[in-house]
Scaffold this motif. Structure first.
Motif, PDB file in Angstrom:
ATOM      1  N   MET A  41       0.751  -0.981   0.100  1.00  0.00           N
ATOM      2  CA  MET A  41      -0.207   0.133   0.013  1.00  0.00           C
ATOM      3  C   MET A  41       1.030   1.337   0.037  1.00  0.00           C
ATOM      4  O   MET A  41       2.065   1.359   0.718  1.00  0.00           O
ATOM      5  CB  MET A  41      -0.930   0.075   1.299  1.00  0.00           C
ATOM      6  CG  MET A  41      -2.063   0.802   1.251  1.00  0.00           C
ATOM      7  SD  MET A  41      -3.272   0.535   2.252  1.00  0.00           S
ATOM      8  CE  MET A  41      -3.853   2.012   2.699  1.00  0.00           C
ATOM      9  N   VAL A  42       0.547   2.238  -0.590  1.00  0.00           N
ATOM     10  CA  VAL A  42       1.074   3.422  -0.779  1.00  0.00           C
ATOM     11  C   VAL A  42       1.180   4.142   0.461  1.00  0.00           C
ATOM     12  O   VAL A  42       0.124   4.035   1.104  1.00  0.00           O
ATOM     13  CB  VAL A  42       0.505   4.611  -1.997  1.00  0.00           C
ATOM     14  CG1 VAL A  42       1.551   5.443  -2.149  1.00  0.00           C
ATOM     15  CG2 VAL A  42       0.363   3.503  -2.989  1.00  0.00           C
ATOM     16  N   ALA A  87       0.408   6.939   2.568  1.00  0.00           N
ATOM     17  CA  ALA A  87      -0.474   8.124   2.210  1.00  0.00           C
ATOM     18  C   ALA A  87       0.041   9.354   2.936  1.00  0.00           C
ATOM     19  O   ALA A  87       0.101  10.339   1.965  1.00  0.00           O
ATOM     20  CB  ALA A  87      -1.912   7.980   3.130  1.00  0.00           C
ATOM     21  N   PRO A  88       0.629   9.695   3.894  1.00  0.00           N
ATOM     22  CA  PRO A  88       0.971  11.036   4.300  1.00  0.00           C
ATOM     23  C   PRO A  88       2.381  11.417   3.524  1.00  0.00           C
ATOM     24  O   PRO A  88       2.392  12.588   2.957  1.00  0.00           O
ATOM     25  CB  PRO A  88       1.883  10.953   5.816  1.00  0.00           C
ATOM     26  CG  PRO A  88       0.931   9.554   6.307  1.00  0.00           C
ATOM     27  CD  PRO A  88       0.787   8.700   5.063  1.00  0.00           C
ATOM     28  N   ALA A 140      -8.143  10.295   3.116  1.00  0.00           N
ATOM     29  CA  ALA A 140      -6.953   9.910   3.594  1.00  0.00           C
ATOM     30  C   ALA A 140      -6.730  10.803   4.965  1.00  0.00           C
ATOM     31  O   ALA A 140      -5.938  10.295   5.902  1.00  0.00           O
ATOM     32  CB  ALA A 140      -5.844  10.143   2.452  1.00  0.00           C
ATOM     33  N   PHE A 141      -6.937  12.120   4.868  1.00  0.00           N
ATOM     34  CA  PHE A 141      -6.546  13.077   5.802  1.00  0.00           C
ATOM     35  C   PHE A 141      -8.002  13.822   6.373  1.00  0.00           C
ATOM     36  O   PHE A 141      -8.156  15.044   6.026  1.00  0.00           O
ATOM     37  CB  PHE A 141      -5.575  14.141   5.556  1.00  0.00           C
ATOM     38  CG  PHE A 141      -4.161  13.466   4.809  1.00  0.00           C
ATOM     39  CD1 PHE A 141      -3.518  12.658   5.608  1.00  0.00           C
ATOM     40  CD2 PHE A 141      -4.157  13.711   3.801  1.00  0.00           C
ATOM     41  CE1 PHE A 141      -2.375  12.180   4.892  1.00  0.00           C
ATOM     42  CE2 PHE A 141      -3.112  13.198   2.786  1.00  0.00           C
ATOM     43  CZ  PHE A 141      -2.320  12.143   3.554  1.00  0.00           C
ATOM     44  N   THR A 144      -4.503  11.677  -2.850  1.00  0.00           N
ATOM     45  CA  THR A 144      -3.918  10.608  -1.983  1.00  0.00           C
ATOM     46  C   THR A 144      -5.139   9.430  -1.509  1.00  0.00           C
ATOM     47  O   THR A 144      -4.627   8.451  -1.704  1.00  0.00           O
ATOM     48  CB  THR A 144      -3.606  11.243  -0.481  1.00  0.00           C
ATOM     49  OG1 THR A 144      -2.744  12.502  -0.968  1.00  0.00           O
ATOM     50  CG2 THR A 144      -2.783  10.253   0.232  1.00  0.00           C
ATOM     51  N   ILE A 172      -5.384   7.458  -4.684  1.00  0.00           N
ATOM     52  CA  ILE A 172      -4.221   6.500  -5.016  1.00  0.00           C
ATOM     53  C   ILE A 172      -3.895   5.473  -4.049  1.00  0.00           C
ATOM     54  O   ILE A 172      -3.764   4.247  -4.283  1.00  0.00           O
ATOM     55  CB  ILE A 172      -3.123   7.387  -5.321  1.00  0.00           C
ATOM     56  CG1 ILE A 172      -3.281   8.241  -6.506  1.00  0.00           C
ATOM     57  CG2 ILE A 172      -1.593   6.669  -5.420  1.00  0.00           C
ATOM     58  CD1 ILE A 172      -2.223   9.249  -6.704  1.00  0.00           C
ATOM     59  N   ALA A 173      -4.299   6.063  -2.611  1.00  0.00           N
ATOM     60  CA  ALA A 173      -3.584   5.072  -1.648  1.00  0.00           C
ATOM     61  C   ALA A 173      -4.784   4.197  -1.056  1.00  0.00           C
ATOM     62  O   ALA A 173      -4.521   3.224  -0.234  1.00  0.00           O
ATOM     63  CB  ALA A 173      -2.945   5.906  -0.539  1.00  0.00           C
ATOM     64  N   PHE A 174      -5.873   4.637  -1.046  1.00  0.00           N
ATOM     65  CA  PHE A 174      -7.202   3.967  -0.321  1.00  0.00           C
ATOM     66  C   PHE A 174      -8.148   3.177  -1.139  1.00  0.00           C
ATOM     67  O   PHE A 174      -9.291   3.076  -0.700  1.00  0.00           O
ATOM     68  CB  PHE A 174      -7.887   4.796   0.746  1.00  0.00           C
ATOM     69  CG  PHE A 174      -6.978   5.496   1.794  1.00  0.00           C
ATOM     70  CD1 PHE A 174      -7.265   4.992   2.959  1.00  0.00           C
ATOM     71  CD2 PHE A 174      -5.874   6.302   1.743  1.00  0.00           C
ATOM     72  CE1 PHE A 174      -6.348   5.405   4.185  1.00  0.00           C
ATOM     73  CE2 PHE A 174      -5.143   6.602   2.638  1.00  0.00           C
ATOM     74  CZ  PHE A 174      -5.355   6.219   3.890  1.00  0.00           C
ATOM     75  N   LEU A 183       2.753  10.609   0.288  1.00  0.00           N
ATOM     76  CA  LEU A 183       2.263  10.911  -1.148  1.00  0.00           C
ATOM     77  C   LEU A 183       1.687  12.238  -1.085  1.00  0.00           C
ATOM     78  O   LEU A 183       1.601  13.018  -1.978  1.00  0.00           O
ATOM     79  CB  LEU A 183       0.995   9.850  -1.388  1.00  0.00           C
ATOM     80  CG  LEU A 183       0.550  10.205  -2.680  1.00  0.00           C
ATOM     81  CD1 LEU A 183       1.406  10.058  -3.890  1.00  0.00           C
ATOM     82  CD2 LEU A 183      -0.629   9.065  -2.722  1.00  0.00           C
TER      83      LEU A 183
END
Ligand SMILES: [Cu+2]
Lengths: 182, 563
Positions: free
Chosen positions: A1-2, A4-5, B109-110, B185, B188-190, A7
């Motif tokens: 998994m990438v 996140a922070p 993500a945030f 983010t 891409i990440a979630f 990125l």
């Protein structure tokens, strides 16, 4: 998994790059459009002192790299020491810049004296604002590390700050070359 | 996801409805602010249009209008509609609501950064609203803020209003920067397992492209805004020729952002329409990969077309040709997008529900705007029509169609998911037909009066002898505007009625495939229960022969060779 922070930080730095691209483009428009640069009767910029100051900032990039290594290896004392060194070098850089600005102002180079002064203070000032922001963040992190809180979230924080710091450091040689040398 | 649950601790009234980190709530808050500004911007159009049709009369409910007030009205109308209606609704509301739900994430993500984004935008809104009431009134230098007009208070008589305008923009950009970091983010990440990029719904692709364009184009404008503020406040001379500055520099910085910004608004709207079309055609989208490729090509090209806004600004004539060429090139990917939309309809079993009507309305109106864009993009034609109502007609056919028809297609489509209520179809259809008729009554005549030579941003067309015989066109457009505003009454009734009278929406009222329809309506905090859905297929598998129904959700596994 990438991650996140990291990125998210990378995306943010992409926008920051474009912000400076805007400032640099504005500088180049005036720089390349002027028949003589610096314009007549305007002070020359302190190339040598700023060259030394460039070295100080680059050195802070190295201490930040050591801080990141210490954070990765979970060496608490080393992390605190390297971060403190980085902060000291960053503050020195800002101090020398402030001294320079004071001298230039005394010589009559102000932001409103023309586009030469205007672009100088805006472009270099925009970078200085970023150094101040990075220093403030670093100070907060350092206080947190001193108190010896949870190691894991601090690690993410350090690595994000590291990315930001690298950006601020890497930008400087370009600005120095464009504004002071070219 | 125990960590996620732990992060989202208490659920009091304030944390649930006001200071919420939930992407759905934040999306609705963006929607509310955007709709508030739509009302303000809409009322301004009433005042402006009355003034243009009957310039020597008092505007009922407002008063007399001089040229200075008119300048402020036209400036604030543009500013509000682009930055405080289109962006918060198309990006802020739909981006926030849809991205996590459609990629299978429990939130952004945030989440706290997301909440900060909303409140910074709220602060920007407040500053802009206050600017109407400060001494000197609101900004009056045009929505593009061209210097020297914007650089010195003496030129417009507006001082405070202009500074607040710059600050409101700066805050708004900060808000959408934070939002943009979250959007990219998260997507891409979630993404949930199985949700590859080639299974991502097109509305998400469009949101991501729009976000990327915004993030990469806004920096130079922020730099320009800083310099403009310095010109005004500490007397630098970046944009004032007197001190060696260059007003054209602002135009370059503004339009380097400004053209991508047009796509920041347009692409999310295209995305909403692209996701509505297959559901109501019961057919897969036509050319999924080519749509993505066209979008990315259009996004890339949008960075090298900006000087087409400056053909009459005194730029080097040698620049006009390359920018004409890139501008005409950029119509190719959009032509493909339109073609793909129409091809999706081809031989589909079309359902004419309200979202579909608005989607079709978007296609029809956008094609008109796209065609007039070709005239504007070619420098020789543009020199004649530049700064006339022909251009005003053009960008309302492209942008109004995006925000209104595209946005409303999305609004009617996702309303059941957002609020857990069904809307009234009869009122919805009435809203559509009234809107499309009076939209054309308002904006089509502007082509004619523009070709007759009427300039943008003039407060009184009757001052010009050559425009007097054409004044009836202005009257038609004004009556059209008022009826267009009145056409929104069924919409307001429908929203209020749907929220009050409880007609609960089922999970999947439109029989659609994408992931948000697998969550309850409205989705609870963290969107799904214990288990997240797993994705096995693309988003547009309609009328697949192997499937028992004519839709095949992304999370459904087909029993191997059943029957
Ligand atoms: Cu453009």
């Amino acid at each position: 998994m990438v991650d996140a922070p990291r990125l998210g930080m990378l995306i943010f730095l992409g926008s920051e790059t474009m912000l400076f691209a805007g400032f640099i483009a504005a500088f180049l428009v005036f720089r390349l459009g002027a028949p003589v640069w610096p314009p007549p009767f305007q002070p020359r910029l302190p190339v040598e002192l700023t060259g030394a100051n460039t070295g100080v900032l680059l050195l802070s990039g190295y201490t930040m790299w050591r801080a990141l290594r210490a954070a990765r290896d979970e060496k608490h004392a080393g992390l605190t020491r390297s971060l403190a060194q980085t902060a000291l070098l960053g503050a020195t850089f800002l101090g020398v810049q402030g001294y320079e600005w004071g001298r230039l102002l005394a010589f009559g180079l102000t932001a409103s004296s023309g586009v030469y002064g205007g672009t100088f203070y805006t472009l270099i000032g925009a970078h200085a604002v970023h150094v101040v922001a990075a220093l403030a963040w670093l100070a907060l992190l350092l206080i947190g590390t001193r108190r010896g809180g949870d190691a894991a979230p601090a690690h993410v924080g350090v690595s994000l700050l590291g990315m930001y710091w690298y950006f601020v450091v890497a930008l400087w040689p370009l600005l120095y070359t464009l504004v002071y040398l070219a | 996801m125990t960590t996620a649950t732990a992060q989202h601790g208490e659920h009091g009234f304030w944390t649930t409805h006001v200071f919420s980190t939930d992407h759905k709530t934040i999306g609705k808050q963006y929607l509310t602010l955007g709709l508030f500004w739509a009302v303000v911007g809409g009322l301004l159009t009433y005042v402006m249009r009355w003034q243009l049709a009957w310039p020597e009369t008092v505007v009922p409910g407002w008063g007399e209008i001089g040229p200075e007030t008119y300048n402020a009205l036209v400036t604030m109308h543009g500013t509000i509609m682009v930055f405080f209606v289109a962006m918060p609704i198309l990006l802020g509301a739909f981006g926030n609501f849809l991205i996590p739900l459609m990629v299978g994430a429990r939130d952004m993500a945030f989440p706290r950064l997301n909440m900060l984004s909303l409140w910074v935008f709220a602060l920007a809104s407040l500053l802009l609203f206050i600017s109407f009431f400060v001494p000197g009134g609101a900004a009056a230098a045009g929505w593009t803020g061209y210097p020297p007009l914007s650089a010195k208070a003496e030129y417009t008589g507006v001082n405070w209003g202009m500074d607040l305008w710059i600050l409101a923009h700066a805050l708004e950009f900060a808000a959408f920067l934070m939002g943009g970091v979250n959007y990219l983010t998260t997507a891409i990440a979630f993404r949930v397992p199985g949700m590859t990029f080639s299974r991502l719904p097109l509305v998400i692709w469009q949101q991501l492209t729009a976000t990327t364009l915004f993030l990469l184009s806004v920096g130079p404008l922020i730099a320009g805004a800083v310099m403009l503020l310095l010109d005004r406040q500490i007397g630098t001379h970046f944009f004032t020729p007197g001190g060696g500055g260059d007003p054209l520099l602002w135009q370059h910085l503004f339009w380097f952002f400004g053209h991508p910004e047009v796509y920041v608004i347009l692409l999310p709207a295209v995305g909403l329409v692209l996701d509505v079309l297959p559901v109501f055609s019961r057919k897969p989208i036509f050319g999924y990969r080519w749509i993505i490729a066209s979008t990315i090509v259009a996004g890339g090209l949008s960075f090298i077309v900006w000087a087409h806004h400056m053909f009459v600004s005194g730029i080097d004539p040698r620049l006009a040709m390359p920018f004409s060429i890139t501008t005409i090139l950029i119509s190719v990917p959009f032509a493909y997008l339109m073609f793909a939309m129409i091809a999706t309809l081809w031989r589909g079993s079309i359902r004419f529900d309200t979202p579909m009507l608005f989607a079709l309305g978007f296609i029809a109106m956008f094609i008109v705007g796209g065609l007039t864009g070709i005239f504007n993009g070619s420098a020789p034609a543009d020199i004649y029509i530049s700064d006339t109502y022909f251009v005003v007609a053009h960008f309302h056919y492209t942008l109004f169609s995006s925000v209104f028809f595209g946005g409303l297609a999305g609004f009617y489509f996702w309303f059941p998911k957002m609020f857990g209520r069904l809307m009234n179809e009869t009122l919805g259809k009435l809203h559509f037909w009234l809107t499309i008729v009076f939209f054309n009554a308002t904006f089509f005549p502007m082509h004619n009066i523009g070709l007759a030579g009427m300039m943008r941003r003039i407060a009184n067309p009757l001052q010009y002898d050559f425009l007097v015989p054409h004044q009836w066109i202005n009257v038609v457009a004004t009556i059209g505007t008022m009826l267009l505003l009145a056409s929104q009454i069924p919409f307001v009734m429908n929203v209020v009625w749907s929220l009050v009278a409880v007609r609960p929406a089922p999970k999947n009222p439109w029989q659609a495939n994408t992931l948000e329809w697998t969550a309850p309506s409205p989705p609870p905090h963290l969107n799904w229960g214990e288990a997240l859905p797993v994705v096995y297929r693309g988003p547009y598998e309609y009328s697949v022969p192997e499937a028992p129904e004519d839709w095949l959700p992304q999370d459904r596994v087909l029993a191997a060779r059943a029957r």
